[in-house]
Design an enzyme around this catalytic site. Structure first.
Site, short mmCIF file in Angstrom:
data_model
loop_
_atom_site.label_atom_id
_atom_site.label_comp_id
_atom_site.label_asym_id
_atom_site.label_seq_id
_atom_site.Cartn_x
_atom_site.Cartn_y
_atom_site.Cartn_z
CB SER A 168 -0.81 -0.09 1.28
OG SER A 168 -1.97 0.84 0.91
CD GLU A 262 -5.60 -2.73 -5.09
OE1 GLU A 262 -5.25 -1.77 -4.55
OE2 GLU A 262 -4.66 -3.88 -5.14
CG HIS A 292 -5.39 -2.12 -1.05
ND1 HIS A 292 -4.44 -1.54 -1.83
CD2 HIS A 292 -4.97 -1.68 0.42
CE1 HIS A 292 -3.59 -0.72 -1.30
NE2 HIS A 292 -3.89 -1.02 0.07
#
Length: 320
Positions: A168, A262, A292
């Site tokens: 991320s 995502e 995600h």
């Protein structure tokens, strides 16, 4: 019913299947429900950070009670702490992991179960810097800390194969770190694994709109509000803040993952395409029907197990 498989991107997404496993369906929606309840776009960053730590942090003693062979250690670079995790007796490589959390959440403590898995699955000694968080410490604090920590780890283990990993926000930060290392003429790591990397603080990827409603965890509002915490007064288009716009030549080999559904799918896809055009070795894998950061967030899924297998093959292939 069978689960969906990871599909490599070679010019387009693999065809979508009509069937999913019950385990997959429940896992994705259950995790999405929890994240949407706890991490609203406009909830204060301090409150979300406290929630992230409350639900994610596990003490060293608790983990060592469950996994007696796991060892922890600590390193410091000035005021910056670095947690060291070893889940294998004689690790063959070093992994420098940059945790996720949208640049304002996350810590070594809240990532311990994930870093234990990184150590075990990749046969590695894992270093996790406790980089400074926004909005109290906007850009370039996180990048400065990552750079200082990586140089420290490289000096500690000068002869070991070393890989940068990040998920991320940590994935985007890992890419920014590669660019800084290249620009300062320093030795590059043997490779980088970036899971659902957040590489575009301007939210310009087509998937932000195309996957609206299919992403069970995030919305455009999340990305825009949270990006502001990290960007501060800087230019969101700059290469270090949004490395999707950077020159990606002469970087370490990349292995990228993203979920088909995502919002950040194009943050990874554009990096892969740009790096490949510019001569950097890059491979991207999409989790069909995945959300995600699925390999770390939902490690029990078959799709996640296959992703871990791909990661292990990648680190074992380098250095050549």
């Amino acid at each position: 019913m069978t689960g969906k498989k990871i599909g490599p991107i070679d010019g387009g997404l693999p065809p979508r299947r009509s069937m999913t496993s019950l385990k997959q369906w429940l896992s994705l929606r259950g995790y999405g429900l929890v994240t949407s309840m706890l991490f609203g776009a406009t909830t204060s960053p301090q409150k979300m950070r406290a929630r992230f730590e409350r639900f994610g942090s596990v003490s060293r003693d608790t983990l060592q009670g469950k996994f007696p062979n796991v060892e922890f250690d600590d390193q410091r670079v000035g005021a910056l702490g670095i947690e060291v995790v070893r889940a294998v007796e004689s690790p063959k490589r070093v992994v420098f992991h940059l945790h996720g959390g949208a640049f304002f959440m996350g810590s070594p403590a809240s990532y311990r179960t994930r870093t234990i898995r990184l150590s075990y699955r990749l046969d590695a000694e894992v270093y996790v810097p406790d980089y400074r968080l926004a909005p109290e410490h906007p850009y370039p604090a996180a990048l400065d800390d990552a750079y200082a920590a990586f140089r420290h780890v490289r000096a500690l283990r000068p002869h070991a194969p070393i890989f940068i990993t990040g998920d991320s926000a940590g994935g985007g930060l890992g890419l920014s770190l590669l660019i800084r290392l290249r620009e300062r003429g320093l030795a590059m790591p043997d490779g980088a694994i970036l899971l659902s990397p957040w590489t575009d603080m301007t939210t310009s990827g087509d998937s932000v709109e195309a996957n609206h409603g299919r992403d069970l965890w995030f919305s455009r509002n999340h990305l825009e509000v949270w990006a502001d915490y990290y960007v501060g007064q800087a230019d969101a288009h700059s290469a270090y803040l949004s490395p999707v716009f950077a020159d990606l030549s002469e970087l370490s080999p990349l292995l990228l993952f993203a979920g088909e559904d995502e919002l950040l799918l194009d943050d990874a896809r554009r990096v892969h395409e740009s790096a490949s055009r510019e001569g950097t070795e890059s491979r991207m894998l999409v989790g069909e029907g995945m959300q995600h950061d699925w390999p770390l967030a939902l490690p029990w899924l078959d799709e996640s197990k296959r992703a871990w297998g791909e990661m292990r093959q990648f680190v074992e292939a380098y250095p050549r």
